[in-house]
Enzyme design. Sequence first.
Site, short mmCIF file in Angstrom:
data_model
loop_
_atom_site.label_atom_id
_atom_site.label_comp_id
_atom_site.label_asym_id
_atom_site.label_seq_id
_atom_site.Cartn_x
_atom_site.Cartn_y
_atom_site.Cartn_z
CG PHE A 14 6.62 -6.62 10.93
CD1 PHE A 14 5.95 -6.35 12.26
CD2 PHE A 14 6.68 -5.51 10.15
CE1 PHE A 14 5.00 -5.35 12.37
CE2 PHE A 14 6.00 -4.59 10.15
CZ PHE A 14 4.99 -4.32 11.32
CE1 TYR A 47 7.38 -0.46 1.10
CE2 TYR A 47 6.16 0.52 -0.62
CZ TYR A 47 6.86 -0.47 -0.11
OH TYR A 47 7.13 -1.52 -1.11
P1 NAD Z 1 6.42 -9.04 2.55
O1 NAD Z 1 5.67 -8.25 3.74
O2 NAD Z 1 5.81 -10.32 2.57
O3 NAD Z 1 7.79 -9.31 2.91
C1 NAD Z 1 8.71 -8.60 3.52
C2 NAD Z 1 9.55 -9.29 4.68
O4 NAD Z 1 10.40 -8.37 5.24
C3 NAD Z 1 8.86 -10.14 5.83
O5 NAD Z 1 9.22 -11.20 5.88
C4 NAD Z 1 9.02 -9.30 6.81
O6 NAD Z 1 8.78 -10.00 8.12
C5 NAD Z 1 10.57 -8.89 6.63
N1 NAD Z 1 10.78 -7.63 7.37
C6 NAD Z 1 10.36 -6.34 7.79
N2 NAD Z 1 10.95 -5.65 8.63
C7 NAD Z 1 12.09 -6.34 8.72
C8 NAD Z 1 13.23 -6.05 9.56
N3 NAD Z 1 13.36 -4.82 10.26
N4 NAD Z 1 14.11 -6.94 9.56
C9 NAD Z 1 14.18 -8.07 9.06
N5 NAD Z 1 13.05 -8.63 8.14
C10 NAD Z 1 11.83 -7.63 8.21
O7 NAD Z 1 6.54 -8.18 1.38
P2 NAD Z 1 6.70 -8.56 -0.05
O8 NAD Z 1 5.57 -8.27 -0.96
O9 NAD Z 1 7.32 -9.77 0.00
O10 NAD Z 1 7.99 -7.58 -0.59
C11 NAD Z 1 9.29 -7.73 -0.44
C12 NAD Z 1 10.21 -6.53 -0.79
O11 NAD Z 1 9.78 -6.21 -2.21
C13 NAD Z 1 9.89 -5.21 -0.05
O12 NAD Z 1 11.02 -4.71 0.16
C14 NAD Z 1 8.94 -4.38 -0.79
O13 NAD Z 1 8.96 -3.05 -0.39
C15 NAD Z 1 9.20 -4.80 -1.99
N6 NAD Z 1 8.15 -4.38 -3.01
C16 NAD Z 1 6.98 -5.45 -3.02
C17 NAD Z 1 6.01 -5.11 -4.07
C18 NAD Z 1 4.99 -6.09 -3.96
O14 NAD Z 1 3.84 -5.78 -4.53
N7 NAD Z 1 4.61 -7.05 -3.17
C19 NAD Z 1 6.02 -3.86 -4.67
C20 NAD Z 1 7.08 -3.17 -4.82
C21 NAD Z 1 8.14 -3.22 -3.64
#
Ligand code: NAD
Length: 323
Positions: A36, A145
């Site tokens: 996504f 979120y």
């Molecule tokens: P990102 O959007 O790059 O990665 C999230 C991944 O989840 C994507 O590859 C997306 O395609 C996939 N995804 C979304 N909905 C889905 C579904 N229903 N089924 C299967 N896959 C799905 O974001 P990120 O920065 O890599 O974040 C990864 C995790 O870490 C997330 O859970 C996010 O909430 C958490 N997080 C990230 C940060 C940050 O600053 N990057 C901070 C706090 C928490």
Amino acid sequence: MVKRILVTGGAGFLGARLCEKLVEQGHDVICLDNLFTSQKLNINHLLPCENFEFIRHDITLPIWLEVDEIYNLACPAAPGHYQYNPIKTLKTSVLGAINTLGLAKRCRAKILQASTSEVYGDPKEHPQKESYWGNVNPIGPRACYDEGKRAAETLFTEYQRNHHVDVRIARIFNTYGPTMHPFDGRVVSNFIRQALAGEPLTLFGKGTQTRSFCYRDDLIEGLVRLMDHPEECSSPVNLGNDQETTVAQLADLILEVTDSSSKVRHEPLPADDPICRRPDISKAKQLLLWEPTTPLREGILQTIDWFKTIDQNQYHPPTPNYW
Ligand code: NAD
Ligand code: UDP
């Protein structure tokens, strides 16, 4: 020992780097993602590896696998991405937690939840300790979120209490670095793209709001240490960099190191945008012997170097027919 490890959201910014590290360690890695907010581009280099496998699947639907560990990262993370389809975001956090926890319970697998500093909302306590319950608007634009992630923490805790599932909860603070989505709308990617293109940097509000930015590889090391901790540690652990900076200071830094002539353009502060955010990482330091080692300037330089190498046309916004 070689473990069978599932990484949901494994094609995303953090997930792909985590998969890379686990593959390097020799584990049998299953990357699950519905692509996504990501693209196969992030994991193409891993596809030829014998100990790496990609499954295109939506985590709101159950899946049957045999695994020893699960990192649950599936969820859009950038405000523009998670607000694109707020109901789906909530489903991903809540149903995704239920489905991965069910899998962990059946397989007796250890499971780590990628939670977030957003559980603290617009915090009234500063810096934020794990004991702080937060200040979240349950009906605001960030609620899909924040509340989804809070409900997921509840589910993880109850599966531990009721079913003795070995759970870990990482409260991740703002993380940046190479391979972040160039169009995710987050401040680091926006400012770097804008500075390199000579366009105005879009500074929301006065720019006095603060964030604490953690370099990607530091964060991934913290996640793996939390998962690998030999004792039961089911209560949340903050993972992030405790060096706090204002968003205006970040703009100045990026303008300086890119030697850009871009100006700053002020735009309205989005609703419920947290005024300050800095983790208290004493618990991670003591429990995991972990702390970030990459200074902001160095991490930003590495991120800029990566932005200079990519073809931005290969990155797309979230899929329009997502629900
Ligand atoms: P990102 O959007 O790059 O990665 C999230 C991944 O989840 C994507 O590859 C997306 O395609 C996939 N995804 C979304 N909905 C889905 C579904 N229903 N089924 C299967 N896959 C799905 O974001 P990120 O920065 O890599 O974040 C990864 C995790 O870490 C997330 O859970 C996010 O909430 C958490 N997080 C990230 C940060 C940050 O600053 N990057 C901070 C706090 C928490
Ligand atoms: N921000 C900004 N300009 C942008 C994007 C974001 O000034 O082009 C601000 C935003 O209002 C927030 C901070 O930068 O105060 C961090 O925003 P981001 O979307 O990166 O993450 P989050 O708000 O989830 O911490």
